[in-house]
Scaffold this motif. Structure first.
Motif, short mmCIF file in Angstrom:
data_model
loop_
_atom_site.label_atom_id
_atom_site.label_comp_id
_atom_site.label_asym_id
_atom_site.label_seq_id
_atom_site.Cartn_x
_atom_site.Cartn_y
_atom_site.Cartn_z
N ILE A 507 0.80 -1.30 0.00
CA ILE A 507 -0.01 0.25 -0.42
C ILE A 507 1.06 0.95 0.16
CG2 ILE A 507 -1.75 -1.07 1.08
CD1 ILE A 507 -0.75 -0.32 4.10
N GLY A 540 -10.38 1.99 -0.76
CA GLY A 540 -9.71 0.64 -1.35
C GLY A 540 -8.30 0.10 -0.87
N LEU A 541 -8.02 0.90 0.73
CA LEU A 541 -7.31 0.13 2.20
C LEU A 541 -8.55 -0.36 2.56
CD1 LEU A 541 -4.00 1.12 3.77
CD2 LEU A 541 -5.87 0.85 4.58
N LEU A 544 -9.33 -3.51 1.34
CA LEU A 544 -8.37 -4.75 1.14
C LEU A 544 -7.76 -5.50 2.75
CD1 LEU A 544 -5.55 -5.48 -0.57
CD2 LEU A 544 -4.58 -4.05 0.35
N ARG A 578 -5.89 2.70 -2.17
CA ARG A 578 -5.59 1.84 -1.18
C ARG A 578 -3.90 3.24 -0.78
NH1 ARG A 578 -4.43 -4.46 -3.87
NH2 ARG A 578 -6.20 -4.74 -3.88
N GLY A 725 -12.57 1.69 -5.75
CA GLY A 725 -11.86 2.23 -4.21
C GLY A 725 -11.45 3.53 -4.44
#
Length: 774
Positions: A507, A540-541, A544, A578, A725
């Motif tokens: 990331i 997005g992070l 994830l 991310r 994301g």
């Protein structure tokens, strides 16, 4: 069967106008949907479009000097070569921004294979054609990074360090990997004589290979490297790599357009089936007569089904043939999209799937209408006993007593006569208006990215990096930035790659701003960073790592752990969301000697980033690398033309539905019109009543469609943002005047469409209307 066919033939002769309307409506709807599909493919697959238009090369080989490039033409499986081109690695500077560019020596005539598509300006011009300083054509992503336009001058530094001034002659697109800051160099084209002046030594060659079978790419690469020698090949670029870089944009646009396309197909099928159902209802008297002379319900059902399926097939065939043969001749972007569409993936599937899907939906609606026709009683007088409208209500009688215009009262009664049955025409007409509103929400969201970048995660318009080690120190840089009046705030920052727990993914960890002056991130959930070890992250992070706002996140940076507390979710267009952002002070707790790698500049409202960049470049004496913050709207710009075309398609579908409802309403209220004339209403009042009924139906449908469309559009855009994301919270509703224009436009369209039928109905004599009682 013979009697059924003879009756169908006689019915066609007796109602040619209605049959022609059904055929033309089906043809127009199918043609509109196919054009929309062409525009969708044109915009949602930009790399493939450029590749096909430019006869792109599947493989690009970049070699060192001395390689025998001519030997590649004899490799089996290679259909054509682009080049070879002599190349030189240079640095191009404009408005304080520097970009690494590989210049290719090209001829004054563009090549046939791997041809750059000039989108602005022109191709290379020789010095004897008036180009004294020499010209350069820049690839589109390079031109955007340099803020260069045709006619501008750029400074080119060759391998020997000597500067040269070139004029930007044009901007072109190619089906090769785009330039990205921090990645590989961009592409530019100059004449051989110009390249000789910039780089006198033989620095390298580039050649493109167009293959007979794209599936043989890896095999041909091995053979080409063997022919040239592995020590001569510096880099290999394959078409899959370039397509993959553009794949994120394709998927985002493709999902959005797929939803629009399915909605438009449903609305088109409903409009076409409505026209067929209206024609069946208009022949109830004929059906009763047929049953009276011995036709069975099955024969009536088969007769209508065969007849109207033939009309639908004829209309679909005409619409499909018209687009296949004449679509490319339509002027403007629509014609260009139709011409390119033939070579794009999915063309055959859409050309077959859209007509077949429409025919199946129309067949289902036709079968239902034909089944109802088979149940018509064989006693035509029974229709006269059925009420064609609801009785006058007490409110209506009171309105007439208060001298409210009879056209308004009777128009309201005609438009909303029977509660349950009133909802069907309103819902059918509201569907295309709903989809138009959804399209306007997408358009407004794109406008927000362009006009208000701070609200979609882009408050900083410029990013400044100092040349190291010759560049200014942090204190000198801050003093220089303070001299530019249009800069509102300066936020030092640094970015680094971080490993997620388990070290299964990477990331981006970003330190931006300080604890005293935090960066103004666009927080849509939670709050902004306000204390030590706090951070905000993109959607997005969160997806994830499977975390939420309020959780603690552990990551590894340079072999050392970093633990941060997520206090908010931000709109994050970069790196698929991310990204986790904290303050630069938080990163310095782990690494006290950390220096800012860049400075993010927030400008005053209304300031021009290009003008600020030029002023800053002069103030810093060319020691700064200045870049414009990338805007996601640049990647989605082709969607504007598609949205505009979609609105036009939906407007045509809505008009078809509106005409069907008006004609049906006039026919079904034939006995009412007879009664109104008998009690003394003038032709003008009768015509006004019909127009008022159409306008009121359109008004209610438009209000319902725009209200539901605004909610559905916001949900759809936010859902797409979350799946990509970027994150939910980017949707923007159209302004109130725009929504009012949709409603007003629908009402005015209904009034205009009803004017002619109303005039004809008002002028009919009493004797002509006696048949309506049967």
């Amino acid at each position: 069967m013979r009697a059924t066919l003879r009756w169908a033939q006689a019915d066609f002769r007796a109602h040619r106008g209605e049959a022609l309307f059904v055929v033309l409506a089906s043809a127009g709807v199918i043609a509109s949907l196919l054009l929309a599909g062409a525009l969708f493919s044109y915009a949602a697959n930009p790399w493939q479009r450029v590749f096909n238009q430019s006869q792109g090369a599947h493989i690009w080989l970049h070699t060192r000097g001395g390689a025998d490039m001519d030997a590649l033409s004899g490799v089996d499986g290679v259909a054509a070569l682009s080049g070879p081109y002599r190349t030189a690695a240079t640095t191009v500077e404009s408005r304080g921004t520097r970009v690494g560019v590989t210049l290719r020596a090209a001829e004054a005539a563009p090549p046939e294979t791997g041809r750059p598509l000039v989108t602005a300006g022109g191709w290379l011009a020789r010095p004897d054609d008036g180009d004294r300083d020499g010209s350069v054509v820049l690839e589109d992503s390079v031109a955007r990074a340099l803020w260069a336009e045709p006619g501008d001058t750029v400074r080119v530094t060759g391998p020997d360090g000597a500067p040269h001034v070139l004029r930007v002659g044009g901007i072109a697109e190619v089906a090769e990997p785009r330039y990205q800051p921090g990645g590989g160099p961009g592409i530019g084209w100059v004449l051989p004589g110009t390249l000789d002046e910039i780089a006198r030594e033989d620095t390298g060659r580039s050649v493109g290979l167009r293959l007979e079978d794209p599936g043989d790419t890896d095999f041909i690469v091995q053979r080409a490297v063997t022919v040239l020698g592995a020590d001569r090949v510096a880099q290999v670029t394959k078409w899959q790599q370039a397509r993959a870089e553009a794949g994120g944009d394709d998927r985002l646009l493709g999902k959005m357009f797929a939803v629009f396309g399915l909605g438009a197909l449903l609305a088109a099928a409903l409009a076409a089936s409505g026209a067929i159902g209206a024609r069946v209802r208009g022949q109830l008297r004929d059906i009763a007569v047929l049953k009276a002379i011995g036709f069975t319900p099955g024969q009536v059902t088969r007769g209508f089904l065969v007849q109207h399926l033939a009309f639908a097939l004829l209309g679909v065939a005409l619409g499909t043939a018209a687009i296949a043969l004449m679509g490319a001749r339509i002027p403007g972007r629509i014609g260009e999209a139709a011409a390119v569409w033939q070579d794009l993936p999915g063309h055959t599937a859409l050309m077959i799937g859209i007509p077949c899907g429409a025919v199946l939906l129309i067949a289902a609606a036709t079968g239902l209408s034909a089944w109802r026709a088979g149940r018509v009683p064989p006693v035509p007088v029974a229709r006269a006993a059925l009420p064609s409208a609801a009785p006058m209500t007490a409110l209506g009688r009171r309105a007439l007593g208060m001298r409210v215009p009879p056209a308004l009262v009777l128009g309201w009664r005609a438009a909303f006569a029977r509660g349950g049955r009133t909802l069907v025409p309103v819902a059918r007409l509201a569907l295309p208006l709903l989809l138009i509103t959804v399209a306007l929400v997408a358009w407004s969201t794109l406008d927000q990215f362009r006009s208000r970048p701070a609200q979609v995660g882009r408050p900083a318009a410029l990013t400044v990096r100092a040349d190291q080690p010759a560049g200014p120190s942090d204190s000198e840089l801050e003093k220089t930035l303070a001299t530019v009046p249009d800069i509102a705030a300066v936020h030092p920052g640094a970015e680094m790659a971080a490993l997620v727990p388990g070290q299964t993914g990477t990331i981006t960890l970003r330190g931006l701003g300080t604890a005293r002056h935090p960066y103004p991130s666009t927080v849509v959930e939670g709050r902004a960073v306000g204390g030590p070890d706090e951070a905000v992250a993109g959607q997005g992070l969160l997806d994830l790592l499977g975390v939420r706002v309020g959780d603690w996140v552990r990551m590894t940076v340079g072999g050392r752990p970093q633990i941060l507390h997520l206090v908010g979710r931000t709109i994050e267009p970069e790196s698929g969301g991310r990204v986790i952002t904290t303050t630069l002070d938080a990163l310095r707790e782990r690494e006290p000697q950390l220096r800012p790698a860049f400075h993010a500049l927030v400008l005053h409202e209304g300031a021009d980033p290009r003008a600020v960049s030029g002023t800053l470049a002069l103030a810093a004496g060319g020691t700064l690398e200045i870049r414009e913050t990338p805007n996601p709207a640049d990647r989605l710009e082709p969607a504007r033309g598609v949205i505009a075309a979609l609105i036009a398609v939906l407007a045509l579908i809505g008009l078809t539905e509106l005409l069907t409802q008006i004609s049906t309403g006039v026919r079904d209220r034939g006995r009412d019109l007879l009664a109104l004339k008998a009690i003394g209403l003038t032709p003008r009042q009768i015509g006004a009543m019909i127009v008022t009924a159409a306008g009121l139906t359109a008004l209610v449908s438009a209000v319902v469609g725009t209200a539901v469309g605004a909610l559905a559009g916001s949900w759809l855009v936010d859902t797409q943002g979350a799946s990509s994301g970027i994150g939910a919270g980017i949707a923007r509703l159209p302004s109130l005047p725009v929504l009012v224009m949709v409603v007003v436009g629908a009402v005015l369209g209904a009034v205009a469409a009803a004017a002619l039928p109303a005039t004809r109905a008002a002028r009919r004599r009493l004797a002509d209307s006696l048949s309506e009682t049967l």
